[in-house]
Scaffold this motif. Structure first.
Motif, PDB file in Angstrom:
ATOM      1  N   SER A  71       0.856  -1.185   0.000  1.00  0.00           N
ATOM      2  CA  SER A  71       0.000   0.000   0.000  1.00  0.00           C
ATOM      3  C   SER A  71       0.896   1.240   0.000  1.00  0.00           C
ATOM      4  N   TYR A  72       0.270   2.416  -0.006  1.00  0.00           N
ATOM      5  CA  TYR A  72       1.029   3.662   0.049  1.00  0.00           C
ATOM      6  C   TYR A  72       1.936   3.706   1.279  1.00  0.00           C
ATOM      7  N   ASN A  73       1.536   3.038   2.354  1.00  0.00           N
ATOM      8  CA  ASN A  73       2.341   3.031   3.572  1.00  0.00           C
ATOM      9  C   ASN A  73       3.637   2.248   3.424  1.00  0.00           C
ATOM     10  N   ASN A  74       3.779   1.484   2.336  1.00  0.00           N
ATOM     11  CA  ASN A  74       5.027   0.772   2.067  1.00  0.00           C
ATOM     12  C   ASN A  74       6.036   1.646   1.326  1.00  0.00           C
ATOM     13  N   LEU A  75       5.613   2.822   0.868  1.00  0.00           N
ATOM     14  CA  LEU A  75       6.544   3.698   0.159  1.00  0.00           C
ATOM     15  C   LEU A  75       7.634   4.164   1.115  1.00  0.00           C
ATOM     16  N   ILE A  76       8.884   4.026   0.665  1.00  0.00           N
ATOM     17  CA  ILE A  76       9.993   4.504   1.482  1.00  0.00           C
ATOM     18  C   ILE A  76      10.688   5.697   0.819  1.00  0.00           C
ATOM     19  N   SER A  77      10.453   5.895  -0.487  1.00  0.00           N
ATOM     20  CA  SER A  77      11.067   7.022  -1.182  1.00  0.00           C
ATOM     21  C   SER A  77      10.205   7.430  -2.367  1.00  0.00           C
ATOM     22  N   VAL A  78      10.024   8.731  -2.534  1.00  0.00           N
ATOM     23  CA  VAL A  78       9.253   9.279  -3.657  1.00  0.00           C
ATOM     24  C   VAL A  78      10.053  10.423  -4.265  1.00  0.00           C
ATOM     25  N   ARG A  79      10.220  10.368  -5.579  1.00  0.00           N
ATOM     26  CA  ARG A  79      10.900  11.451  -6.302  1.00  0.00           C
ATOM     27  C   ARG A  79       9.920  12.005  -7.325  1.00  0.00           C
TER      28      ARG A  79
END
Length: 128
Positions: A71-79
């Motif tokens: 899910s979105y909560n698994n995102l660790i990095s966004v560019r």
């Protein structure tokens, strides 16, 4: 999987929806999401507005995450790549809408994108 945020008080305060660094433990899965743009499902048409393009991109990120049982909560990095700094406030609003209180690492870059109709492109890394 343990996700540990590193936000030392000796650094400047965190931005909204942001962590300075995130550490994951070994044995975890990592999902690397390519830079996505706001094309409709037909791969030809694209909404004109920044927000509509961004909504599609974040929807696509969610669908990719779901396909990996994340899910979105698994995102660790966004560019995020913006075609103009004028879109910063809308970009922050989209992140807040889709991430809520989640705080991955973030980078926002203003640059000329490959296609002039693109207002933004977003890539991400997720882990579990």
């Amino acid at each position: 999987m343990a996700i540990l945020k590193h936000n030392p008080p000796s650094l400047f305060p965190q931005y909204k929806n942001y962590s300075h660094a995130i550490e994951t433990s070994s044995g975890s899965r990592h999902l690397f999401i390519s830079g996505l743009n706001g094309y409709e499902k037909d791969g030809q048409s694209m909404p004109e507005s920044f927000t509509e393009q961004g909504e599609l991109i974040w929807k696509y990120i969610g669908e990719i995450l779901k396909s990996a049982n994340m899910s979105y909560n698994n995102l660790i990095s966004v560019r995020t790549y913006l075609s103009s700094p004028e879109y910063d406030a809308e970009n922050m609003a989209l992140r807040k809408k889709f991430l809520g209180d989640h705080e991955p690492t973030l980078t926002v870059i203003c640059c000329q994108l490959l296609e002039t109709k693109w207002k933004l492109e977003v890539e991400a890394i997720a882990a579990d």
